[in-house]
Motif scaffolding. Structure first.
Motif, mmCIF file in Angstrom:
data_model
loop_
_atom_site.group_PDB
_atom_site.id
_atom_site.type_symbol
_atom_site.label_atom_id
_atom_site.label_comp_id
_atom_site.label_asym_id
_atom_site.label_seq_id
_atom_site.Cartn_x
_atom_site.Cartn_y
_atom_site.Cartn_z
ATOM 1 N N GLN A 210 23.223 9.690 -35.274
ATOM 2 C CA GLN A 210 23.728 9.056 -34.413
ATOM 3 C C GLN A 210 24.939 8.539 -34.143
ATOM 4 O O GLN A 210 25.518 8.340 -32.750
ATOM 5 C CB GLN A 210 23.182 7.677 -34.920
ATOM 6 N N ALA A 211 25.518 9.436 -34.750
ATOM 7 C CA ALA A 211 27.509 9.477 -34.611
ATOM 8 C C ALA A 211 27.826 10.616 -33.448
ATOM 9 O O ALA A 211 28.130 9.960 -32.787
ATOM 10 C CB ALA A 211 28.241 9.065 -35.978
ATOM 11 N N TYR A 212 26.819 11.323 -33.920
ATOM 12 C CA TYR A 212 27.532 12.636 -32.316
ATOM 13 C C TYR A 212 25.866 13.002 -31.987
ATOM 14 O O TYR A 212 25.013 13.424 -32.709
ATOM 15 C CB TYR A 212 27.996 14.055 -33.605
ATOM 16 N N PRO A 213 25.638 12.422 -30.781
ATOM 17 C CA PRO A 213 24.081 12.760 -30.330
ATOM 18 C C PRO A 213 23.848 13.768 -30.327
ATOM 19 O O PRO A 213 22.700 14.342 -30.148
ATOM 20 C CB PRO A 213 24.299 11.409 -29.099
ATOM 21 N N ASP A 214 24.841 14.107 -29.552
ATOM 22 C CA ASP A 214 25.079 16.525 -29.831
ATOM 23 C C ASP A 214 24.725 17.212 -30.949
ATOM 24 O O ASP A 214 24.806 18.528 -30.465
ATOM 25 C CB ASP A 214 25.797 16.870 -28.489
ATOM 26 N N ALA A 215 24.765 16.723 -32.307
ATOM 27 C CA ALA A 215 25.279 17.518 -32.943
ATOM 28 C C ALA A 215 23.596 17.916 -33.667
ATOM 29 O O ALA A 215 21.923 17.333 -33.850
ATOM 30 C CB ALA A 215 24.980 16.961 -34.232
ATOM 31 N N ASN A 216 23.570 19.658 -33.653
ATOM 32 C CA ASN A 216 21.926 19.969 -33.848
ATOM 33 C C ASN A 216 22.153 20.029 -35.209
ATOM 34 O O ASN A 216 22.715 21.891 -35.716
ATOM 35 C CB ASN A 216 22.502 21.440 -33.002
ATOM 36 N N ILE A 217 21.682 19.905 -36.102
ATOM 37 C CA ILE A 217 21.956 19.956 -37.638
ATOM 38 C C ILE A 217 20.434 20.318 -38.087
ATOM 39 O O ILE A 217 19.425 19.905 -37.618
ATOM 40 C CB ILE A 217 21.832 18.558 -38.249
ATOM 41 N N VAL A 218 20.202 21.247 -38.945
ATOM 42 C CA VAL A 218 18.588 21.786 -39.728
ATOM 43 C C VAL A 218 19.123 22.107 -40.769
ATOM 44 O O VAL A 218 20.474 22.844 -41.863
ATOM 45 C CB VAL A 218 18.807 22.923 -38.564
ATOM 46 N N ILE B 11 29.717 17.073 -48.827
ATOM 47 C CA ILE B 11 28.591 17.487 -48.217
ATOM 48 C C ILE B 11 28.852 17.062 -46.773
ATOM 49 O O ILE B 11 29.111 17.454 -45.620
ATOM 50 C CB ILE B 11 27.466 17.775 -48.642
ATOM 51 N N THR B 12 28.324 15.585 -47.263
ATOM 52 C CA THR B 12 28.523 14.841 -45.655
ATOM 53 C C THR B 12 30.163 14.364 -44.814
ATOM 54 O O THR B 12 29.679 14.742 -43.575
ATOM 55 C CB THR B 12 28.729 12.997 -46.181
ATOM 56 N N ALA B 13 31.413 13.775 -45.889
ATOM 57 C CA ALA B 13 32.515 15.226 -44.656
ATOM 58 C C ALA B 13 32.301 15.908 -44.116
ATOM 59 O O ALA B 13 32.976 16.094 -43.146
ATOM 60 C CB ALA B 13 33.431 14.985 -45.721
ATOM 61 N N GLU B 14 31.912 17.550 -44.377
ATOM 62 C CA GLU B 14 32.328 19.055 -43.871
ATOM 63 C C GLU B 14 31.271 18.222 -42.710
ATOM 64 O O GLU B 14 31.527 18.919 -41.159
ATOM 65 C CB GLU B 14 31.723 20.058 -45.062
ATOM 66 N N MET B 15 30.082 17.905 -42.729
ATOM 67 C CA MET B 15 28.778 17.511 -41.552
ATOM 68 C C MET B 15 29.807 16.670 -40.196
ATOM 69 O O MET B 15 29.884 17.251 -39.721
ATOM 70 C CB MET B 15 27.682 17.794 -42.145
ATOM 71 N N ALA B 16 29.723 15.897 -40.916
ATOM 72 C CA ALA B 16 30.997 14.830 -39.704
ATOM 73 C C ALA B 16 31.575 15.552 -39.066
ATOM 74 O O ALA B 16 32.018 15.849 -37.941
ATOM 75 C CB ALA B 16 31.131 13.514 -40.850
ATOM 76 N N ALA B 17 33.071 16.232 -40.001
ATOM 77 C CA ALA B 17 34.181 16.514 -39.728
ATOM 78 C C ALA B 17 33.904 17.535 -38.894
ATOM 79 O O ALA B 17 34.214 18.637 -37.748
ATOM 80 C CB ALA B 17 35.030 17.411 -40.523
ATOM 81 N N LEU B 18 32.892 18.439 -38.680
ATOM 82 C CA LEU B 18 32.025 19.679 -37.937
ATOM 83 C C LEU B 18 32.248 20.090 -36.792
ATOM 84 O O LEU B 18 31.863 19.599 -35.427
ATOM 85 C CB LEU B 18 31.061 20.694 -38.668
ATOM 86 N N ALA B 19 30.792 18.586 -36.784
ATOM 87 C CA ALA B 19 30.610 17.766 -35.412
ATOM 88 C C ALA B 19 31.265 17.096 -34.460
ATOM 89 O O ALA B 19 31.688 17.317 -32.856
ATOM 90 C CB ALA B 19 29.503 16.574 -35.655
ATOM 91 N N GLU B 20 32.899 16.667 -35.480
ATOM 92 C CA GLU B 20 33.515 15.572 -34.557
ATOM 93 C C GLU B 20 34.973 16.661 -33.951
ATOM 94 O O GLU B 20 35.244 16.599 -32.986
ATOM 95 C CB GLU B 20 34.488 15.343 -35.746
#
Length: 423
Positions: free
Chosen positions: A389-397, A350-359
């Motif tokens: 913090q790594a992707y400030p424009d990430a919009n996660i809910v 789950i963590t990996a998918e969120m990071a990869a999507l934001a990236e």
């Protein structure tokens, strides 16, 4: 109970409820009900098993009665996916549409640390008083329920792998075309044609194995659909595997995002399969655990990764659609925030998918959080802050799904997130 089709046999261990016997020699006498988790993939899987004499039906009920039946038949501390799966089965059996003496239920088991592997015992307990004659079949690759597992011969297992590959491809193309279609329902019609075509191919000896040819044909057909060029916000969907994919569990989240003018981006099932295989390899590296099992899963992982690399390569060659994430890239994304030894439930994936999507440009992310899945809450909510913090424009809910959560409240929270959606 029908004397000709089923009988009760005792089961040792913690499952004290007698389980009804499924006579595989008379499997055509049963209608096997399948829970609605991955509609695209499961229709392909059903086509495979129908080739081997099974009759199957995908349950697609999503009324409140499903939740009510789940609440009646499982403890209210049980996780939401278990409540829904059992509730959907019980609702179907009580509808009067099915003959209990000639009906069976199919449920999957991962064999991991998730409580999902124990749903089958909860389901048998729910059936024991009202429908004791209804057998429950297990679909698993972990050696569980040996006397009650559905057939998974080498030939069937091979076809199931291809069903995952083609299901992922169709889901990806559907989500990237549907938001932009000019002719209403043209994407749905094309999806249905491909599901039918692939279902027939699984009845052949080798035609279904022509992945490169079939991928290119799918890409060509979906690329030919008339589509607008209006830019729409992409919204990633991650979370616990059942709630992430099941329209019943997430209140038709994919459809809701489409209605709100968004492009859903849902990671494929292959990622979860490879995640499970890689965890076995990690066990050997971290704990020196079961080297023989690790070797087998390591070989399986290499084969699956080769399949994924081929799919990504062919999508990139066409250049119109966005391919899935390379799984090795997902692992590198995870390593920035979490250890790959965190493997309960969906764990580090789950963590990996969120990071990869934001990236990769999908900055808007919905994390589906079912009640009762503590590992999911830890690795999802616990990682969201550092990813932001790594992707400030990430919009996660994070959206909670449980028996008391209303669809209106969930959709209002999503709309609030979409008000700040990043294109």
């Amino acid at each position: 109970m029908s004397e000709t089709n089923s009988c009760s046999i005792p089961h040792s261990g913690s499952d004290r409820v007698q389980k009804s016997y499924f006579d595989k020699s008379r499997k055509s006498d049963y209608l096997v009900l399948v829970p609605d988790m991955l509609p695209i993939h499961f229709k392909l899987i059903m086509a495979i098993y129908e080739q081997y004499g099974y009759r199957m039906e995908l349950l697609q009920t999503s009324t409140r009665s499903v939740i009510d039946e789940g609440l009646k038949n499982v403890h209210n501390d049980t996780c939401y996916p278990a409540l829904l799966v059992i509730g959907q089965f019980m609702d179907a059996l009580k509808s009067g549409k099915y003959d209990p003496d000639h009906t069976a239920l199919l449920i999957s088991q991962t064999g991991g640390g998730c409580r999902a592997s124990n749903y089958i015992h909860l389901l048998r307990k729910a059936l024991s008083t009202t429908f004791p004659q209804v057998p429950v079949l297990s679909l698993n690759f972990s050696g569980l329920e040996k006397d009650a597992s559905i057939e998974v011969s080498p030939a069937i297992a091979l076809k199931l792998i291809y069903a995952v590959l083609y299901g992922d491809m169709l889901m990806l193309l559907y989500n990237q075309c549907k938001p932009y279609e000019i002719e209403p329902n043209s994407t749905d019609e094309l999806l249905a044609r491909w599901q039918h075509r692939l279902g027939k191919l699984f009845h052949t000896k080798r035609d279904f194995m022509s992945t490169a040819k079939l991928y290119r044909a799918m890409l060509r057909d979906f690329a030919a659909l008339p589509r607008t060029k209006v830019k729409k916000p992409k919204v990633g969907i991650v979370g616990e595997i059942y709630v992430k994919y099941s329209p019943l569990a997430n209140n038709h989240l994919n459809e809701f995002l489409l209605s709100e003018g968004c492009e859903p981006n849902v990671p494929g099932l292959l990622d979860f399969v490879m995640y499970c295989a890689s965890d076995a390899v990690n066990d050997k590296r971290l704990y020196d655990k079961n080297p023989k099992k690790s070797l087998i899963f390591g070989i399986g992982y290499d084969v699956l990764y080769k399949f994924q690399k081929q799919q990504i390569k062919i999508i990139n060659e066409q250049g119109i659609f966005q391919p899935p994430h390379d799984f090795e890239h997902l692992r590198r994304c995870a390593d920035k925030y979490i250890n790959q030894g965190v493997k309960m439930g969906e764990g580090w994936l789950i963590t990996a998918e969120m990071a990869a999507l934001a990236e990769t440009g999908t900055k808007n992310i919905i994390c589906t959080q079912p009640f009762g899945c503590l590992p999911n809450h830890i690795v999802a909510k616990g990682s969201a802050r550092v990813i932001k913090q790594a992707y400030p424009d990430a919009n996660i809910v994070a959206i909670d799904y449980d028996p008391g959560a209303t669809k209106v409240n969930q959709e209002n929270r999503i709309k609030l997130m979409l008000a700040n959606a990043v294109l």
